[in-house]
Enzyme design. Structure first.
Site, PDB file in Angstrom:
ATOM      1  N   GLY A 115       0.812  -1.197  -0.381  1.00 25.54           N
ATOM      2  CA  GLY A 115       0.045  -0.122   0.207  1.00 25.54           C
ATOM      3  C   GLY A 115       0.610   1.308   0.137  1.00 25.54           C
ATOM      4  O   GLY A 115       2.327   1.510  -0.724  1.00 25.54           O
ATOM      5  N   GLY A 116       0.827   2.367   1.144  1.00 29.11           N
ATOM      6  CA  GLY A 116       0.855   2.944   0.778  1.00 29.11           C
ATOM      7  C   GLY A 116       2.660   3.276   1.248  1.00 29.11           C
ATOM      8  O   GLY A 116       3.169   3.860   0.997  1.00 29.11           O
TER       9      GLY A 116
ATOM     10  N   GLY B 294      22.221  11.629 -31.237  1.00 33.47           N
ATOM     11  CA  GLY B 294      21.803  11.736 -29.897  1.00 33.47           C
ATOM     12  C   GLY B 294      22.361  11.564 -29.364  1.00 33.47           C
ATOM     13  O   GLY B 294      22.616  12.053 -27.741  1.00 33.47           O
ATOM     14  N   ALA B 295      22.363  10.282 -29.354  1.00 30.92           N
ATOM     15  CA  ALA B 295      23.297   9.378 -28.391  1.00 30.92           C
ATOM     16  C   ALA B 295      24.776   9.917 -27.862  1.00 30.92           C
ATOM     17  O   ALA B 295      25.424   9.590 -26.508  1.00 30.92           O
ATOM     18  CB  ALA B 295      23.530   7.820 -28.387  1.00 30.92           C
TER      19      ALA B 295
HETATM   20  C1  HXC Z   1      -3.048  -3.327  11.042  1.00 28.83           C
HETATM   21  C2  HXC Z   1      -2.080  -4.949  10.975  1.00 28.83           C
HETATM   22  C3  HXC Z   1      -1.504  -4.564   9.690  1.00 28.83           C
HETATM   23  C4  HXC Z   1      -2.040  -3.354   9.300  1.00 28.83           C
HETATM   24  C5  HXC Z   1      -0.872  -6.681  10.025  1.00 28.83           C
HETATM   25  N1  HXC Z   1      -1.475  -6.188  10.682  1.00 28.83           N
HETATM   26  N2  HXC Z   1      -1.267  -5.717   8.725  1.00 28.83           N
HETATM   27  N3  HXC Z   1      -2.621  -4.470  11.612  1.00 28.83           N
HETATM   28  N4  HXC Z   1      -2.893  -2.205  10.436  1.00 28.83           N
HETATM   29  N5  HXC Z   1      -2.178  -2.675   8.121  1.00 28.83           N
HETATM   30  C6  HXC Z   1      -1.161  -6.972  12.380  1.00 28.83           C
HETATM   31  C7  HXC Z   1      -1.947  -8.117  11.563  1.00 28.83           C
HETATM   32  O1  HXC Z   1      -3.414  -8.044  12.330  1.00 28.83           O
HETATM   33  C8  HXC Z   1      -1.337  -9.170  13.104  1.00 28.83           C
HETATM   34  O2  HXC Z   1      -1.171  -9.517  14.210  1.00 28.83           O
HETATM   35  C9  HXC Z   1       0.117  -9.190  12.381  1.00 28.83           C
HETATM   36  O3  HXC Z   1      -0.222  -7.266  12.349  1.00 28.83           O
HETATM   37  C10 HXC Z   1       1.090 -10.079  11.606  1.00 28.83           C
HETATM   38  O4  HXC Z   1       0.221  -9.953  10.563  1.00 28.83           O
HETATM   39  P1  HXC Z   1      -0.279 -11.334   9.870  1.00 28.83           P
HETATM   40  O5  HXC Z   1      -0.981 -11.346   8.771  1.00 28.83           O
HETATM   41  O6  HXC Z   1      -0.146 -11.815  10.950  1.00 28.83           O
HETATM   42  O7  HXC Z   1       1.052 -11.739   9.213  1.00 28.83           O
HETATM   43  P2  HXC Z   1       1.793 -12.099   8.023  1.00 28.83           P
HETATM   44  O8  HXC Z   1       0.606 -13.343   7.226  1.00 28.83           O
HETATM   45  O9  HXC Z   1       2.734 -12.320   7.768  1.00 28.83           O
HETATM   46  O10 HXC Z   1       1.546 -11.202   6.696  1.00 28.83           O
HETATM   47  C11 HXC Z   1       1.280 -10.240   6.305  1.00 28.83           C
HETATM   48  C12 HXC Z   1       0.457  -8.862   5.502  1.00 28.83           C
HETATM   49  C13 HXC Z   1      -0.811  -8.915   6.146  1.00 28.83           C
HETATM   50  C14 HXC Z   1       0.908  -9.721   4.480  1.00 28.83           C
HETATM   51  C15 HXC Z   1       1.770  -7.811   5.499  1.00 28.83           C
HETATM   52  O11 HXC Z   1      -1.039  -8.831   7.813  1.00 28.83           O
HETATM   53  C16 HXC Z   1      -1.426  -8.179   5.618  1.00 28.83           C
HETATM   54  O12 HXC Z   1      -2.146  -8.165   4.374  1.00 28.83           O
HETATM   55  N6  HXC Z   1      -1.929  -6.946   6.158  1.00 28.83           N
HETATM   56  C17 HXC Z   1      -2.231  -5.688   5.023  1.00 28.83           C
HETATM   57  C18 HXC Z   1      -1.652  -4.823   4.246  1.00 28.83           C
HETATM   58  C19 HXC Z   1      -2.359  -3.786   3.433  1.00 28.83           C
HETATM   59  O13 HXC Z   1      -3.141  -4.606   2.846  1.00 28.83           O
HETATM   60  N7  HXC Z   1      -1.670  -2.847   4.053  1.00 28.83           N
HETATM   61  C20 HXC Z   1      -2.540  -1.832   2.461  1.00 28.83           C
HETATM   62  C21 HXC Z   1      -3.038  -1.039   3.780  1.00 28.83           C
HETATM   63  S1  HXC Z   1      -3.967   0.686   3.048  1.00 28.83           S
HETATM   64  P3  HXC Z   1      -1.797 -10.345  15.650  1.00 28.83           P
HETATM   65  O14 HXC Z   1      -2.067  -9.225  16.109  1.00 28.83           O
HETATM   66  O15 HXC Z   1      -2.558 -11.544  15.175  1.00 28.83           O
HETATM   67  O16 HXC Z   1      -0.059 -10.533  15.561  1.00 28.83           O
HETATM   68  C22 HXC Z   1      -2.772   1.737   3.443  1.00 28.83           C
HETATM   69  C23 HXC Z   1      -3.297   2.958   2.368  1.00 28.83           C
HETATM   70  C24 HXC Z   1      -1.894   4.120   2.864  1.00 28.83           C
HETATM   71  O17 HXC Z   1      -1.034   1.264   3.731  1.00 28.83           O
HETATM   72  C25 HXC Z   1      -1.642   5.395   1.672  1.00 28.83           C
HETATM   73  C26 HXC Z   1      -1.242   6.258   2.250  1.00 28.83           C
HETATM   74  C27 HXC Z   1      -0.502   7.047   0.590  1.00 28.83           C
END
Ligand code: HXC
Length: 514
Positions: A171-172, A405-406
């Site tokens: 994501g971001g 050009g290069a």
């Molecule tokens: C809150 C999160 C989190 C998030 C992970 N966790 N991502 N908590 N916000 N974005 C937490 C999980 O709940 C979990 O908590 C712990 O971190 C580990 O995650 P797991 O899923 O158990 O680990 P894993 O299987 O290794 O997978 C990792 C991962 C997955 C692939 C990163 O967690 C995931 O897909 N997360 C979301 C990724 C995503 O889409 N991010 C984009 C967000 S939007 P516990 O308590 O169980 O240990 C964004 C937009 C911003 O970023 C824009 C700015 C311009």
């Protein structure tokens, strides 16, 4: 409370902070062969030099079951320390704490070290391992990212910014590394705007994390990153090595190191490495290794746009940035990716006061609809822009082909090169002999009784008249034609000369990703 109680309470709090997300989550990280967030900092910095800031920071979210006790240090370790005695600022995301996700206070900690890096004019290294914006914190998490990006841009071109990606970067989260000067990735990491599940929902395409945003994808195809390392330790070693070529800020020059390798050393081996025949491929990296101090060359983006080689080395103890055409890959042609790669590298050298040494051997810009539709005009223009803009010493050696050009784009005199040298094997002309003869002598060739023979004669005539370094040298577009054995010495002399005149340091421009 007496001192004993105060200290006991304090130590308990600290202990909890040092435990991160707890033994189980830490074990998972270690079992995967990775270092923890704190171990990465320890490995990166000089022993006992780390000064932590914001260890007691807590988030203030309450939605979706959020609880302060679950987020020691709010999932990121920040502070400053030294690398080989030089000040650097660091942030290291802790995946064991809420997946290293970025909330309001997590972001504030990173922003704090970014601000300090700018204030104290020192590099900033951000070690990424995060699930992205912390879902429970909603718009506060997005605000946090905005604050980080804003500071990435304010620091651009002022202090070196290095991102190391150790785990997920989704994501971001991808945009802070993308705004920094260099991005390193380990083989366990992946970066993408949206993960495989979203991709499948939106486009129906099925891909794995690795196929979508693994290190090889970014190193070879997208060009989003600069280095790949197998392990966490290797990535950090590489970070330290990269930093040795960079100054602490735009207000300084990179560190001079008294050379053990004699700058006046002759390099007769170049005559064996470089074929005199223009169409015979060879590895330009062998030339680079022969001419730089101790043969040490740190190639930047080695697997992306391989017709262009970019990287850092030292010559006579001075750091130099090298830009070179690679004839062994697509004949060293300039295309969209190689233009972007070289232009960004030239601008990086310019902001960090690193002289640019250019080795030219290219048939020109790549023709065809694919390149034209992709915007080769716009991308190729970046290279012209970058060289023209660069104020650092620019020394160019025309090794073999420099056409059209290069020829102009690759650090020519006309774009402000301080010194242009050529080998006797150089060919400087509007285009290659075959193409030129077919155009200029078309009527003569077509009307001849023996067109093939006439064509061959005309090609040879053109080559003798134009495809050499002497016409350009006669106009002072080339300062000297030199023997291969004198290349190291001649570039060193050029560097010494230009250093005496071009000493100015300071902020020149930002280092926007190209
Ligand atoms: C809150 C999160 C989190 C998030 C992970 N966790 N991502 N908590 N916000 N974005 C937490 C999980 O709940 C979990 O908590 C712990 O971190 C580990 O995650 P797991 O899923 O158990 O680990 P894993 O299987 O290794 O997978 C990792 C991962 C997955 C692939 C990163 O967690 C995931 O897909 N997360 C979301 C990724 C995503 O889409 N991010 C984009 C967000 S939007 P516990 O308590 O169980 O240990 C964004 C937009 C911003 O970023 C824009 C700015 C311009």
């Amino acid at each position: 409370m007496d001192w004993e109680e105060l200290l006991q309470q304090y130590r308990q709090r600290k202990e909890k902070i040092f435990e991160g997300g707890g033994k189980e989550r830490i074990k998972k990280i270690k079992d995967a062969g990775k270092l923890t967030a704190r171990e990465r900092i320890e490995y990166l910095l000089d022993p006992n030099s780390f000064v932590e800031l914001g260890a007691f920071v807590e988030h203030r979210a309450t939605a979706l079951g959020m609880d302060k006790t679950k987020a020691p240090a709010d999932g990121v370790v920040t502070g400053f320390g030294t690398i080989n005695g030089r000040l650097v600022f660091v942030a290291s995301q802790d995946f064991s704490v809420l997946g290293g996700s970025v909330g309001e206070m997590h972001a504030a900690k990173i922003a704090r070290v970014q601000d300090m890096a700018l204030q104290y004019k020192a590099p900033v290294i951000i070690m990424n391992d995060s699930g992205g914006a912390r879902i429970q914190e909603g718009v506060d998490a997005l605000k946090g990212y905005g604050d980080i990006f804003y500071r990435n841009v304010k620091a651009s071109g002022v202090v070196p910014q290095i991102a190391v990606v150790f785990g997920p970067c989704a994501g971001g989260a991808v945009y802070s590394p993308a705004l920094m000067d260099f991005v390193l990735m380990t083989s366990n990491a992946y970066m993408f705007i949206t993960g495989p599940k979203v991709v499948e929902t939106v486009t129906g395409e099925k891909v794995t994390n690795e196929q979508l945003g693994g290190p090889l994808v970014h190193a070879q195809k997208s060009g989003n990153i600069h280095f790949v390392a197998d392990t966490d330790e290797e990535a950090i070693d590489l970070t330290r090595r990269l930093l040795s070529y960079l100054p602490n800020s735009a207000y300084e020059k990179p560190m001079y190191i008294e050379p053990k390798d004699d700058p006046t050393r002759l390099v007769p081996e170049l005559a064996d490495i470089i074929p005199a025949e223009p169409n015979k491929a060879f590895d330009i990296k062998k030339v680079i290794q022969a001419i730089v101090d101790d043969g040490e060359f740190l190639e930047v983006q080695p697997e992306f746009a391989r017709s262009m080689v970019t990287g850092f080395a030292r010559l006579g103890g001075h750091v130099i940035g090298i830009v070179a055409n690679q004839s062994s890959y697509m004949a060293g042609v300039l295309d969209i990716d190689s233009s972007d790669k070289a232009a960004r590298f030239v601008r990086t050298c310019n902001v960090f006061n690193i002289p640019i040494v250019t080795l030219v051997d290219t048939p020109g810009y790549m023709p065809g609809t694919q390149q034209e539709y992709g915007g080769i005009i716009r991308h190729g223009a970046k290279l012209l822009y970058a060289y023209s803009e660069a104020e650092v010493p620019k020394i160019t050696l025309i090794v073999r082909k420099a056409f059209g050009g290069a020829y102009i784009a690759m650090g020519s005199k006309h774009l402000g090169a301080d010194m242009v040298l050529a080998l006797p094997s150089a060919q400087i002309a509007v285009m290659e002999a075959e193409g030129a003869a077919n155009i200029v002598f078309r009527k003569e060739i077509e009307s001849a009784e023996n067109p093939d023979q006439v064509r061959a004669e005309k090609i040879s005539e053109y080559r003798q008249q134009f495809a050499n370094p002497y016409v350009a040298a006669s106009r002072l577009y080339v300062d000297d034609v030199i023997e291969p054995q004198f290349v190291r010495l001649a570039i060193y002399n050029g560097l010494e000369l230009t250093f005496s005149k071009k000493g100015s340091v300071g902020v020149k421009h930002g280092n926007i990703p190209l």
